[in-house]
Design a protein around this motif. Sequence first.
Motif, PDB file in Angstrom:
ATOM      1  N   LEU A  65       0.841  -1.200   0.000  1.00 19.82           N
ATOM      2  CA  LEU A  65       0.000   0.000   0.000  1.00 19.82           C
ATOM      3  C   LEU A  65       0.874   1.247   0.000  1.00 19.82           C
ATOM      4  CD1 LEU A  65      -2.663   1.513   0.249  1.00 19.82           C
ATOM      5  CD2 LEU A  65      -2.585   1.119   2.714  1.00 19.82           C
ATOM      6  N   LEU A  66       1.917   1.243   0.824  1.00 22.12           N
ATOM      7  CA  LEU A  66       2.815   2.400   0.867  1.00 22.12           C
ATOM      8  C   LEU A  66       3.536   2.583  -0.456  1.00 22.12           C
ATOM      9  CD1 LEU A  66       4.327   1.920   4.437  1.00 22.12           C
ATOM     10  CD2 LEU A  66       2.565   3.551   3.727  1.00 22.12           C
ATOM     11  N   LEU A  67       3.926   1.469  -1.064  1.00 21.41           N
ATOM     12  CA  LEU A  67       4.594   1.562  -2.353  1.00 21.41           C
ATOM     13  C   LEU A  67       3.652   2.088  -3.417  1.00 21.41           C
ATOM     14  CD1 LEU A  67       6.637  -1.758  -2.274  1.00 21.41           C
ATOM     15  CD2 LEU A  67       7.545   0.557  -2.171  1.00 21.41           C
ATOM     16  N   TYR A  68       2.390   1.693  -3.327  1.00 18.84           N
ATOM     17  CA  TYR A  68       1.381   2.190  -4.270  1.00 18.84           C
ATOM     18  C   TYR A  68       1.265   3.712  -4.160  1.00 18.84           C
ATOM     19  CZ  TYR A  68      -3.357   3.537  -5.646  1.00 18.84           C
ATOM     20  OH  TYR A  68      -4.433   4.176  -6.176  1.00 18.84           O
ATOM     21  N   ILE A  69       1.275   4.211  -2.928  1.00 16.65           N
ATOM     22  CA  ILE A  69       1.110   5.649  -2.717  1.00 16.65           C
ATOM     23  C   ILE A  69       2.363   6.420  -3.121  1.00 16.65           C
ATOM     24  CG2 ILE A  69       0.741   7.419  -0.961  1.00 16.65           C
ATOM     25  CD1 ILE A  69      -0.927   5.352   0.584  1.00 16.65           C
ATOM     26  N   PHE A  70       3.535   5.854  -2.779  1.00 16.17           N
ATOM     27  CA  PHE A  70       4.770   6.609  -2.968  1.00 16.17           C
ATOM     28  C   PHE A  70       5.657   6.057  -4.084  1.00 16.17           C
ATOM     29  CE2 PHE A  70       3.654   7.155   1.569  1.00 16.17           C
ATOM     30  CZ  PHE A  70       3.437   8.529   1.544  1.00 16.17           C
ATOM     31  N   GLY A  71       5.119   5.164  -4.913  1.00 23.58           N
ATOM     32  CA  GLY A  71       5.901   4.568  -5.990  1.00 23.58           C
ATOM     33  C   GLY A  71       6.568   5.623  -6.860  1.00 23.58           C
ATOM     34  N   LYS A  72       7.847   5.393  -7.185  1.00 19.84           N
ATOM     35  CA  LYS A  72       8.623   6.393  -7.903  1.00 19.84           C
ATOM     36  C   LYS A  72       8.680   6.141  -9.402  1.00 19.84           C
ATOM     37  CE  LYS A  72      12.034   5.368  -5.298  1.00 19.84           C
ATOM     38  NZ  LYS A  72      13.396   5.280  -4.713  1.00 19.84           N
ATOM     39  N   GLY A  73       8.388   4.905  -9.836  1.00 15.54           N
ATOM     40  CA  GLY A  73       8.509   4.594 -11.247  1.00 15.54           C
ATOM     41  C   GLY A  73       7.484   5.339 -12.072  1.00 15.54           C
ATOM     42  N   MET A  74       7.850   5.638 -13.341  1.00 18.66           N
ATOM     43  CA  MET A  74       6.886   6.290 -14.215  1.00 18.66           C
ATOM     44  C   MET A  74       5.648   5.423 -14.373  1.00 18.66           C
ATOM     45  SD  MET A  74       7.364   7.673 -18.112  1.00 18.66           S
ATOM     46  CE  MET A  74       8.662   8.803 -17.589  1.00 18.66           C
ATOM     47  N   ILE A  75       5.870   4.086 -14.434  1.00 21.60           N
ATOM     48  CA  ILE A  75       4.769   3.136 -14.485  1.00 21.60           C
ATOM     49  C   ILE A  75       4.958   2.134 -13.361  1.00 21.60           C
ATOM     50  CG2 ILE A  75       3.701   1.272 -15.815  1.00 21.60           C
ATOM     51  CD1 ILE A  75       4.471   2.821 -18.349  1.00 21.60           C
ATOM     52  N   ASN A  76       3.958   1.981 -12.535  1.00 20.20           N
ATOM     53  CA  ASN A  76       3.970   0.953 -11.505  1.00 20.20           C
ATOM     54  C   ASN A  76       3.273  -0.286 -12.055  1.00 20.20           C
ATOM     55  OD1 ASN A  76       5.115   2.855  -9.854  1.00 20.20           O
ATOM     56  ND2 ASN A  76       3.386   3.041  -8.463  1.00 20.20           N
ATOM     57  N   LEU A  77       3.973  -1.418 -12.003  1.00 17.41           N
ATOM     58  CA  LEU A  77       3.432  -2.686 -12.474  1.00 17.41           C
ATOM     59  C   LEU A  77       3.154  -3.590 -11.287  1.00 17.41           C
ATOM     60  CD1 LEU A  77       2.798  -4.889 -14.618  1.00 17.41           C
ATOM     61  CD2 LEU A  77       5.253  -5.431 -14.596  1.00 17.41           C
ATOM     62  N   TYR A  78       1.916  -4.009 -11.151  1.00 20.82           N
ATOM     63  CA  TYR A  78       1.488  -4.929 -10.093  1.00 20.82           C
ATOM     64  C   TYR A  78       1.268  -6.280 -10.743  1.00 20.82           C
ATOM     65  CZ  TYR A  78       0.879  -0.472  -7.817  1.00 20.82           C
ATOM     66  OH  TYR A  78       1.113   0.784  -7.314  1.00 20.82           O
ATOM     67  N   THR A  79       2.040  -7.277 -10.329  1.00 20.32           N
ATOM     68  CA  THR A  79       2.059  -8.504 -11.116  1.00 20.32           C
ATOM     69  C   THR A  79       2.494  -9.700 -10.302  1.00 20.32           C
ATOM     70  OG1 THR A  79       2.790  -9.387 -13.255  1.00 20.32           O
ATOM     71  CG2 THR A  79       4.446  -8.249 -11.917  1.00 20.32           C
ATOM     72  N   SER A  80       2.425 -10.865 -10.924  1.00 22.39           N
ATOM     73  CA  SER A  80       2.918 -12.105 -10.357  1.00 22.39           C
ATOM     74  C   SER A  80       3.444 -12.955 -11.514  1.00 22.39           C
ATOM     75  CB  SER A  80       1.793 -12.831  -9.609  1.00 22.39           C
ATOM     76  OG  SER A  80       2.299 -13.951  -8.914  1.00 22.39           O
ATOM     77  N   SER A  81       4.106 -14.059 -11.178  1.00 27.53           N
ATOM     78  CA  SER A  81       4.757 -14.882 -12.211  1.00 27.53           C
ATOM     79  C   SER A  81       3.763 -15.828 -12.870  1.00 27.53           C
ATOM     80  CB  SER A  81       5.911 -15.669 -11.590  1.00 27.53           C
ATOM     81  OG  SER A  81       6.888 -14.786 -11.092  1.00 27.53           O
ATOM     82  N   THR A  82       2.923 -15.272 -13.718  1.00 28.86           N
ATOM     83  CA  THR A  82       1.941 -16.039 -14.479  1.00 28.86           C
ATOM     84  C   THR A  82       1.995 -15.578 -15.929  1.00 28.86           C
ATOM     85  OG1 THR A  82       0.105 -14.486 -14.259  1.00 28.86           O
ATOM     86  CG2 THR A  82       0.439 -16.041 -12.442  1.00 28.86           C
ATOM     87  N   PRO A  83       1.405 -16.335 -16.857  1.00 27.35           N
ATOM     88  CA  PRO A  83       1.410 -15.899 -18.265  1.00 27.35           C
ATOM     89  C   PRO A  83       0.822 -14.505 -18.465  1.00 27.35           C
ATOM     90  CG  PRO A  83       0.809 -18.208 -18.150  1.00 27.35           C
ATOM     91  CD  PRO A  83       0.864 -17.718 -16.729  1.00 27.35           C
ATOM     92  N   ASN A  84      -0.286 -14.196 -17.820  1.00 27.00           N
ATOM     93  CA  ASN A  84      -0.868 -12.865 -17.990  1.00 27.00           C
ATOM     94  C   ASN A  84       0.034 -11.784 -17.399  1.00 27.00           C
ATOM     95  OD1 ASN A  84      -3.177 -13.522 -19.439  1.00 27.00           O
ATOM     96  ND2 ASN A  84      -4.384 -13.910 -17.601  1.00 27.00           N
ATOM     97  N   GLY A  85       0.655 -12.088 -16.287  1.00 26.93           N
ATOM     98  CA  GLY A  85       1.590 -11.129 -15.714  1.00 26.93           C
ATOM     99  C   GLY A  85       2.772 -10.890 -16.633  1.00 26.93           C
TER     100      GLY A  85
END
Length: 243
Positions: free
Chosen positions: A8-28
Amino acid sequence: MPKDNTLLLLYIFGKGMINLYTSSTPNGHKASVTLEELGLPYETFAIDLGNEDQKKDWYLNICPNGRIPAIVDKEENDLAIFESGAIMIYLAEKADKLLPNDRAGRAEVLQWLMFQMGGVGPMMGQANVFYRYFPEKIQPAIDRYQNECRRLFEVLDRRLANSDWLAKDYSIADIANWCWVRSYTWSGIEVSDLMHLKRWRDAIRERPASQRGIAVPNRVGTVLADESATKEFSENAQRNVQT
């Protein structure tokens, strides 16, 4: 919202131009390979499916469907996008790569992207359920989904007999289909006679961006070689089925 939630904190303060929320699956991997191919700056946040991060309120604000992947474009006033195909189209348009601008070329790419989203992904997902996870082995269900996967693979093979890529040039359509097809052993699909499909699989696997992308957020070793999936891949896939 939980005050001690690191994501949650990373979501609020994420520094990347694009934040990617993912897991190790084909769709990810569809999202991470696309980002790597495009060379767009991004920051990865691993979603723990076992901990049901994808069902928490803060994440549902990003992805109402409670699945991965999702992105937040910090450059566009925290624009949140979910659904892997929509993410790929958005990123390709943002970078003006991997998706043609002309109407005919765009349609050619999008039809093969939708082929994966409406066919290859769902059918392989169901094959995984009945072949790998379902407690009772229901052979007619296993046969039905494995046979449909095989038919779809044959469609790809016929197309690739006449073209290096699914469309005129390498595109998000190739990435989307490859991220699923590469795990064919996990679905129990026989592909040894589909030589055009093999040539295409091997060509994409050798791309540096593909190798980097499938290591996000965690490297799943044996799947990279198109062999039996590792325990981690199995657990992530099973959690996707259950959630």
